[in-house]
Design a protein around this motif. Structure first.
Motif, PDB file in Angstrom:
ATOM      1  N   THR A 141     -35.424  43.263 -22.904  1.00 45.71           N
ATOM      2  CA  THR A 141     -33.991  43.450 -22.639  1.00 45.71           C
ATOM      3  C   THR A 141     -33.519  42.519 -21.527  1.00 45.71           C
ATOM      4  OG1 THR A 141     -34.422  45.763 -23.147  1.00 45.71           O
ATOM      5  CG2 THR A 141     -32.246  45.237 -22.372  1.00 45.71           C
ATOM      6  N   SER A 142     -34.336  42.396 -20.473  1.00 49.72           N
ATOM      7  CA  SER A 142     -33.978  41.486 -19.370  1.00 49.72           C
ATOM      8  C   SER A 142     -33.790  40.073 -19.895  1.00 49.72           C
ATOM      9  CB  SER A 142     -35.078  41.455 -18.316  1.00 49.72           C
ATOM     10  OG  SER A 142     -35.197  42.688 -17.690  1.00 49.72           O
ATOM     11  N   SER A 143     -34.671  39.697 -20.813  1.00 46.48           N
ATOM     12  CA  SER A 143     -34.594  38.357 -21.397  1.00 46.48           C
ATOM     13  C   SER A 143     -33.294  38.193 -22.184  1.00 46.48           C
ATOM     14  CB  SER A 143     -35.813  38.149 -22.288  1.00 46.48           C
ATOM     15  OG  SER A 143     -35.651  37.065 -23.127  1.00 46.48           O
ATOM     16  N   ASN A 144     -32.901  39.238 -22.912  1.00 51.77           N
ATOM     17  CA  ASN A 144     -31.634  39.170 -23.651  1.00 51.77           C
ATOM     18  C   ASN A 144     -30.454  39.041 -22.696  1.00 51.77           C
ATOM     19  OD1 ASN A 144     -32.894  39.396 -26.103  1.00 51.77           O
ATOM     20  ND2 ASN A 144     -32.563  41.587 -26.306  1.00 51.77           N
ATOM     21  N   ILE A 145     -30.512  39.794 -21.593  1.00 48.12           N
ATOM     22  CA  ILE A 145     -29.405  39.753 -20.628  1.00 48.12           C
ATOM     23  C   ILE A 145     -29.327  38.379 -19.967  1.00 48.12           C
ATOM     24  CG2 ILE A 145     -28.567  40.687 -18.438  1.00 48.12           C
ATOM     25  CD1 ILE A 145     -29.704  43.402 -19.349  1.00 48.12           C
TER      26      ILE A 145
END
Lengths: 147, 137
Positions: B27-31
């Motif tokens: 998720t951090s990577s998506n953000i």
């Protein structure tokens, strides 16, 4: 196995990229009336190009062949480009930079556009901060196991 | 066999936390890449795989008649593998990006809460063990 450092690294790459973008926007706004540059001619609007980069693999993943990191991507500014829009010509015959016809070339910068980009950039930065904060909270609470 | 002290639940909780951590990174990577042209949002599933491994209804493993027999069919909880793929949902932007920042942010907090839930459950189990080890004092 991926750890929280991966998430923190990714979030901080997002923050760094947005900060770079913010600096570029600040430079555009500051130079909205600049008619002279070292390269000659008026200032040209700058823009950043973002690029997704797979997060570095660690040794364990290389030997086990598991690659969750292929799915986890940092972001980086791969390039800063100059806008190719033609400069705005204003008729100001008294200006020292006026051409023989009396026109001065001004940077083609739209302040509204810069402001919206700025807000978007600061929101993205905040989103990355939240993700980083969550990583930190989770990592810290994991240390509480068995206390 | 450490199964008596650290039972299936503890192992399942540990695996769940490990998976949630991984999902957090995804998720951090998506953000971080919410504004990267051409980036496709990733999604991660593990609940089903973990549920299969836990085998609550006993439908996945074959029964064995002796302790010496190898377990057949059931997958070990520790070997649960996440399934990471490109999220097919989400509208494609002008720049080919499919990240939905609102969804990602809510997924992030939901995941963090679930992580802390698993952590609390582990802590409760540890507290019970500690209590027993201290002769109930």
């Amino acid at each position: 196995m991926a750890d929280f450092l991966t998430g923190m690294r990714i979030s901080s790459s997002g923050m760094a990229a947005q900060r770079m973008r913010m600096n570029t926007i600040a430079s555009n706004i500051a130079n909205i009336n600049t008619t002279q540059t070292p390269e000659g001619g008026p200032y040209r609007r700058k823009d950043v190009v973002f690029e997704a980069m797979p997060d570095a693999k660690n040794f364990g993943e290389i030997i086990t062949g598991s690659d969750p990191h292929g799915n986890m991507q940092r972001v980086q500014v791969s390039d800063v480009i100059s806008d190719r829009k033609a400069p705005l010509l204003k008729y100001e015959p008294d200006h020292p930079d006026a051409n023989p016809d009396g026109y001065v070339a001004y940077p083609n910068i739209n302040l509204m556009e810069e402001m919206t980009n700025m807000i978007q950039s600061s929101r993205s930065y905040e989103a990355n901060v939240s993700a980083l904060q969550a990583s930190k909270d989770m990592a810290m609470s994991a240390l509480e196991i068995g206390r | 066999m450490s199964g008596d002290l650290f039972d299936k639940t503890t192992n399942a909780l540990a695996t769940s936390m490990r998976m949630r951590q991984l999902r957090h990174n995804v998720t951090s990577s998506n953000i971080a890449n919410a504004e990267t042209p051409g980036y496709h949002a990733k999604k991660m599933d593990f609940e089903e795989a973990l549920g299969r491994a836990l085998d609550m209804d006993g439908a996945n493993g074959l029964s064995t008649s002796s302790k010496e027999h190898f377990a057949v069919g059931g997958v070990s909880v520790a070997k649960t593998r996440p399934d990471i793929y490109e999220n097919p949902e989400g509208a494609v932007n002008n720049d080919g990006n499919t990240v939905d920042l609102e969804k990602e942010m809510s997924a992030l907090s939901e995941n963090a809460i679930m992580y802390k839930t698993a952590l609390q459950l582990i802590n409760k189990k540890m507290a019970a063990l500690k209590y027993a080890a201290g002769d109930g004092r």
